[in-house]
Write a protein that holds these residues in place. Structure first.
Motif, PDB file in Angstrom:
ATOM      1  N   PRO A 188       0.417  -1.257  -0.029  1.00  0.00           N
ATOM      2  CA  PRO A 188       0.134   0.194  -0.027  1.00  0.00           C
ATOM      3  C   PRO A 188       0.862   1.701   0.219  1.00  0.00           C
ATOM      4  O   PRO A 188       0.411   2.818  -0.675  1.00  0.00           O
ATOM      5  N   LEU A 189       2.319   1.022   0.005  1.00  0.00           N
ATOM      6  CA  LEU A 189       3.133   2.530   0.455  1.00  0.00           C
ATOM      7  C   LEU A 189       3.620   2.758  -0.847  1.00  0.00           C
ATOM      8  O   LEU A 189       3.236   3.626  -0.883  1.00  0.00           O
ATOM      9  N   VAL A 190       3.611   1.858  -1.862  1.00  0.00           N
ATOM     10  CA  VAL A 190       4.371   2.127  -3.062  1.00  0.00           C
ATOM     11  C   VAL A 190       2.720   2.765  -3.205  1.00  0.00           C
ATOM     12  O   VAL A 190       3.220   3.899  -4.497  1.00  0.00           O
ATOM     13  N   ARG A 191       1.331   2.768  -3.202  1.00  0.00           N
ATOM     14  CA  ARG A 191       0.048   3.060  -4.367  1.00  0.00           C
ATOM     15  C   ARG A 191       0.062   4.383  -3.951  1.00  0.00           C
ATOM     16  O   ARG A 191      -0.272   5.417  -4.607  1.00  0.00           O
ATOM     17  N   ARG A 192       0.542   4.423  -2.405  1.00  0.00           N
ATOM     18  CA  ARG A 192       0.098   5.924  -1.310  1.00  0.00           C
ATOM     19  C   ARG A 192       1.227   6.847  -2.410  1.00  0.00           C
ATOM     20  O   ARG A 192       0.956   7.465  -2.527  1.00  0.00           O
ATOM     21  N   LEU A 193       2.998   6.490  -2.599  1.00  0.00           N
ATOM     22  CA  LEU A 193       3.812   7.278  -3.153  1.00  0.00           C
ATOM     23  C   LEU A 193       2.995   7.150  -4.746  1.00  0.00           C
ATOM     24  O   LEU A 193       3.363   9.080  -4.842  1.00  0.00           O
ATOM     25  N   ALA A 194       2.119   6.598  -5.259  1.00  0.00           N
ATOM     26  CA  ALA A 194       2.117   6.697  -6.548  1.00  0.00           C
ATOM     27  C   ALA A 194       0.635   7.289  -7.114  1.00  0.00           C
ATOM     28  O   ALA A 194       1.463   8.927  -7.621  1.00  0.00           O
ATOM     29  N   ARG A 195      -0.306   7.478  -6.261  1.00  0.00           N
ATOM     30  CA  ARG A 195      -0.774   8.598  -6.128  1.00  0.00           C
ATOM     31  C   ARG A 195      -0.392   9.706  -5.557  1.00  0.00           C
ATOM     32  O   ARG A 195      -1.131  11.148  -5.993  1.00  0.00           O
ATOM     33  N   GLY A 224       2.383  11.330  -6.318  1.00  0.00           N
ATOM     34  CA  GLY A 224       2.614  11.673  -6.822  1.00  0.00           C
ATOM     35  C   GLY A 224       2.760  12.331  -8.304  1.00  0.00           C
ATOM     36  O   GLY A 224       3.195  12.031  -9.673  1.00  0.00           O
ATOM     37  N   GLY A 225       1.687  11.687  -8.522  1.00  0.00           N
ATOM     38  CA  GLY A 225       1.201  11.270  -9.515  1.00  0.00           C
ATOM     39  C   GLY A 225       1.183  10.634 -10.813  1.00  0.00           C
ATOM     40  O   GLY A 225       1.149  11.183 -12.531  1.00  0.00           O
ATOM     41  N   VAL A 226       1.626   9.500 -10.449  1.00  0.00           N
ATOM     42  CA  VAL A 226       2.325   8.674 -10.823  1.00  0.00           C
ATOM     43  C   VAL A 226       1.335   7.373 -11.443  1.00  0.00           C
ATOM     44  O   VAL A 226       0.353   6.902 -10.882  1.00  0.00           O
ATOM     45  N   ASP A 227       0.574   7.157 -12.812  1.00  0.00           N
ATOM     46  CA  ASP A 227      -0.596   6.180 -12.638  1.00  0.00           C
ATOM     47  C   ASP A 227       0.689   5.051 -13.274  1.00  0.00           C
ATOM     48  O   ASP A 227       0.933   4.092 -14.028  1.00  0.00           O
ATOM     49  N   LEU A 228       0.159   3.865 -12.238  1.00  0.00           N
ATOM     50  CA  LEU A 228       0.955   2.523 -11.745  1.00  0.00           C
ATOM     51  C   LEU A 228       0.326   1.510 -13.525  1.00  0.00           C
ATOM     52  O   LEU A 228       1.029   0.798 -13.333  1.00  0.00           O
ATOM     53  N   ARG A 229      -0.536   1.950 -13.672  1.00  0.00           N
ATOM     54  CA  ARG A 229      -1.229   1.273 -15.229  1.00  0.00           C
ATOM     55  C   ARG A 229       0.221   1.467 -16.149  1.00  0.00           C
ATOM     56  O   ARG A 229       0.122   0.559 -17.054  1.00  0.00           O
ATOM     57  N   GLN A 230       0.881   2.460 -16.315  1.00  0.00           N
ATOM     58  CA  GLN A 230       1.779   2.383 -17.221  1.00  0.00           C
ATOM     59  C   GLN A 230       2.946   2.004 -17.145  1.00  0.00           C
ATOM     60  O   GLN A 230       4.217   2.874 -17.649  1.00  0.00           O
ATOM     61  N   LEU A 231       3.434   1.583 -15.871  1.00  0.00           N
ATOM     62  CA  LEU A 231       5.038   1.048 -15.407  1.00  0.00           C
ATOM     63  C   LEU A 231       4.889  -0.227 -15.453  1.00  0.00           C
ATOM     64  O   LEU A 231       4.085  -0.943 -15.549  1.00  0.00           O
ATOM     65  N   ALA A 232       6.159  -0.935 -15.882  1.00  0.00           N
ATOM     66  CA  ALA A 232       6.724  -2.336 -15.927  1.00  0.00           C
ATOM     67  C   ALA A 232       7.358  -2.315 -14.377  1.00  0.00           C
ATOM     68  O   ALA A 232       8.355  -1.452 -14.397  1.00  0.00           O
ATOM     69  N   GLY A 233       6.378  -3.802 -14.097  1.00  0.00           N
ATOM     70  CA  GLY A 233       7.768  -3.316 -12.915  1.00  0.00           C
ATOM     71  C   GLY A 233       8.532  -4.074 -12.825  1.00  0.00           C
ATOM     72  O   GLY A 233       9.218  -5.212 -13.815  1.00  0.00           O
ATOM     73  N   ASP A 276      10.622   1.229  -8.284  1.00  0.00           N
ATOM     74  CA  ASP A 276      10.022   1.273  -9.414  1.00  0.00           C
ATOM     75  C   ASP A 276       8.939   2.795  -9.221  1.00  0.00           C
ATOM     76  O   ASP A 276       9.433   3.919 -10.432  1.00  0.00           O
ATOM     77  N   VAL A 277       8.415   3.378  -8.740  1.00  0.00           N
ATOM     78  CA  VAL A 277       7.677   4.274  -8.675  1.00  0.00           C
ATOM     79  C   VAL A 277       8.706   6.041  -7.885  1.00  0.00           C
ATOM     80  O   VAL A 277       8.538   6.490  -8.710  1.00  0.00           O
ATOM     81  N   GLU A 278       9.610   5.376  -7.139  1.00  0.00           N
ATOM     82  CA  GLU A 278      10.897   6.530  -7.237  1.00  0.00           C
ATOM     83  C   GLU A 278      11.624   7.034  -7.980  1.00  0.00           C
ATOM     84  O   GLU A 278      11.697   8.316  -8.399  1.00  0.00           O
ATOM     85  N   HIS A 279      12.227   5.954  -9.278  1.00  0.00           N
ATOM     86  CA  HIS A 279      12.190   6.090 -10.501  1.00  0.00           C
ATOM     87  C   HIS A 279      11.342   7.195 -11.158  1.00  0.00           C
ATOM     88  O   HIS A 279      12.546   8.005 -11.707  1.00  0.00           O
ATOM     89  N   VAL A 280      10.380   6.752 -11.277  1.00  0.00           N
ATOM     90  CA  VAL A 280       9.734   7.819 -11.779  1.00  0.00           C
ATOM     91  C   VAL A 280       9.205   9.103 -11.699  1.00  0.00           C
ATOM     92  O   VAL A 280       9.255  10.399 -12.064  1.00  0.00           O
ATOM     93  N   LEU A 281       9.368   9.386 -10.118  1.00  0.00           N
ATOM     94  CA  LEU A 281       9.531  10.647  -8.989  1.00  0.00           C
ATOM     95  C   LEU A 281      10.222  10.907  -9.202  1.00  0.00           C
ATOM     96  O   LEU A 281      10.312  12.299  -9.638  1.00  0.00           O
TER      97      LEU A 281
END
Length: 500
Positions: free
Chosen positions: A203-210, A212-221, A232-237
């Motif tokens: 859930p922490l990763v999902r919260r960071l993405a939300r 930071g405005g990151v669309d998780l559906r567009q990420l390759a984990g 992965d999320v921190e790299h995009v941020l």
């Protein structure tokens, strides 16, 4: 005529007064059965599913994912059909979160990855930092409750379509000569997450993405089966922050030759960082550690010990057949024997009464690192358990910690803590005592080192043991005696025969 009933956040017990909505398990319009879990919440103790005591159609939900609600706040409303003759709608009456309810329907189960065994001498000792995978929501925070995905998840495996899409994504990347870099966007990945849940590690990763405005559906984990990790999320941020900085510093066509770009202010620099809220389990741990450091005058002593004979004894036990014995279980058995000799360390300080309270039972806590932060599950009555029972209980609690299903009762009430930080590849540590306990034993990694053995130099399996203790409950002589006894049992396990 249908009767609409309001279901409120129930009393969570253990003095908990609020909870954060992690994931909705139902949508407005869904039909729910009595005692079906409808929402997953995170408290300061654990993450649990809340069962609804009514059966009917969900007509409204209160609170988005990430919202904190106090106990008694409305969660949802349910239309339960015609009113009963008595004027009361029939319900289960089971409103305590995750406890005492009937069996949940099998059509909704969380997808969990297969645990990965930790390598090394300290493997399986409770310090495993493998987090759980929570794949119940999409990247935009809305529940993904399609029937095919839910049916596939109930079997405990990834949906076949998801595995096929992941393989297709990797094959397309190979054919196009494009490396699978974490956080990059590929058309196959977008197609993979277009339907069904997005595999997110916590859930922490999902919260960071939300946030930071990151669309998780567009990420390759970069995790197994395309699992989206925090990195992965921190790299995009970081990439977005760098692009914004370059855009702000680039001068306009007309002013580039005259006016330099202004430097970002300190407040803007602070705002560009990643902010992680201290709430839930992480916030509770932070509060407890801060209180421990404020109130407990702690001291630490340590000693190196030759663990060669202990490792041989464990190998002999496991070679004899039967359930395998873990190293943590043997260390726990040594701890309980040492606490029987030095009961001052199995106590707590009653500050108001100005008394030291010695306890006649040992509830042994052990530190476990998870995707949601550090937790300390508690083995009840560890002093009355043998090595097999301790091994089984450590394994059960460690798995529950990984999956986020520990109950508040399994996280409270410890009297002494065993911290095996050797699984992180370090030799020593000075841990903070788990308030209100009086001591914590730390165990470093077990590695071959030169050692004087029987008058000669030999290569032996050496471990560093450290004891952090509350100096109010005992002096250095007691703490040193406890640690020396533990080291003697590690070096010569036969010493334990006196107390068996």
């Amino acid at each position: 005529m249908a009767q609409v009933l309001e279901f409120r956040l129930p009393d969570l017990g253990e003095g908990l007064t609020e909870a954060e909505i992690v994931r909705w398990l139902v949508q407005v319009g869904d039909v729910v059965a009595v005692d079906q879990p409808v929402v997953e919440v995170e408290t300061a103790k654990a993450m649990v599913e809340v069962p609804c005591p009514y059966g009917g159609v969900v007509t409204a939900r209160f609170g988005e994912e990430g919202t904190e609600l106090p106990v008694g706040a409305p969660l949802l409303t349910v239309a339960v059909g015609p009113a009963a003759p008595t004027g009361e709608a029939e319900g289960s009456g089971n409103v305590l979160v995750g406890y005492g309810t009937s069996e949940a329907p099998s059509r909704r189960r969380r997808v969990r990855p297969t645990p990965v065994a930790t390598r090394g001498a300290n493997a399986g000792t409770g310090g495993d930092c493998t987090p759980h995978m929570n794949a119940g929501t999409g990247g935009d925070g809305t529940p993904a409750a399609s029937a095919p995905c839910a049916a596939s998840a109930s079997s405990g495996a990834h949906p076949a379509g998801q595995r096929g899409a992941t393989a297709a994504s990797a094959e397309t990347a190979r054919q196009n000569g494009t490396p699978a870099v974490p956080g990059t966007t590929h058309a196959p990945v977008a197609a993979l997450h277009a339907e069904g849940p997005v595999p997110v590690i916590s859930p922490l990763v999902r919260r960071l993405a939300r946030e930071g405005g990151v669309d998780l559906r567009q990420l390759a984990g970069s995790g197994p089966d395309g699992l989206i990790l925090r990195a992965d999320v921190e790299h995009v941020l970081r990439t977005k922050a760098a692009q914004s900085s370059r855009t702000a510093e680039a001068p306009g066509p007309a002013a580039s030759a005259v006016t330099p770009s202004p430097a970002p202010t300190s407040s803007a620099a602070r705002a560009a960082g990643i902010r992680v809220p201290l709430k839930g389990v992480r916030g509770a741990v932070a509060d407890k550690l801060s209180r421990s450091r404020r109130e407990i005058p702690d001291a630490t002593c340590w000693v190196d010990a030759d663990a060669t004979e202990l490792m041989r004894a464990r190998a002999a036990m496991n070679a004899a057949g039967g359930p395998k014995i873990s190293l943590l279980a043997l260390l726990a058995r040594i701890c309980t024997a040492a606490l029987a000799r030095f009961p001052e360390l199995n106590s707590y300080v009653d500050a108001e009464a100005r008394e030291v309270v010695q306890l006649d039972h040992v509830h042994l806590g052990f530190a476990a690192q998870t995707g949601r932060g550090l937790v300390v599950p508690v083995v009840r009555d560890a002093h009355a358990r043998d090595a097999e029972s301790l091994t089984a209980e450590f394994a059960r609690l460690t798995e529950a910690a990984r999956t986020g299903t520990l109950t508040p009762g399994e996280l409270t009430g410890g009297t002494f803590t065993l911290n095996n930080y050797g699984v992180f590849g370090v030799d020593g540590s000075t841990p903070i005592i788990n308030h209100p306990e009086a001591a914590m034993l730390g165990v470093g990694r077990i590695v071959p080192k030169p050692w004087v053995h029987e008058g000669g130099l030999a290569v032996r399996q050496v471990v560093q043991l450290s004891l952090t203790f509350d100096h109010r409950v005992c002096d250095g002589g007691t703490a040193g005696g406890f640690l020396r006894y533990v080291a003697d049992c590690v070096e010569q396990p036969a010493v334990l025969l006196r107390t068996l």
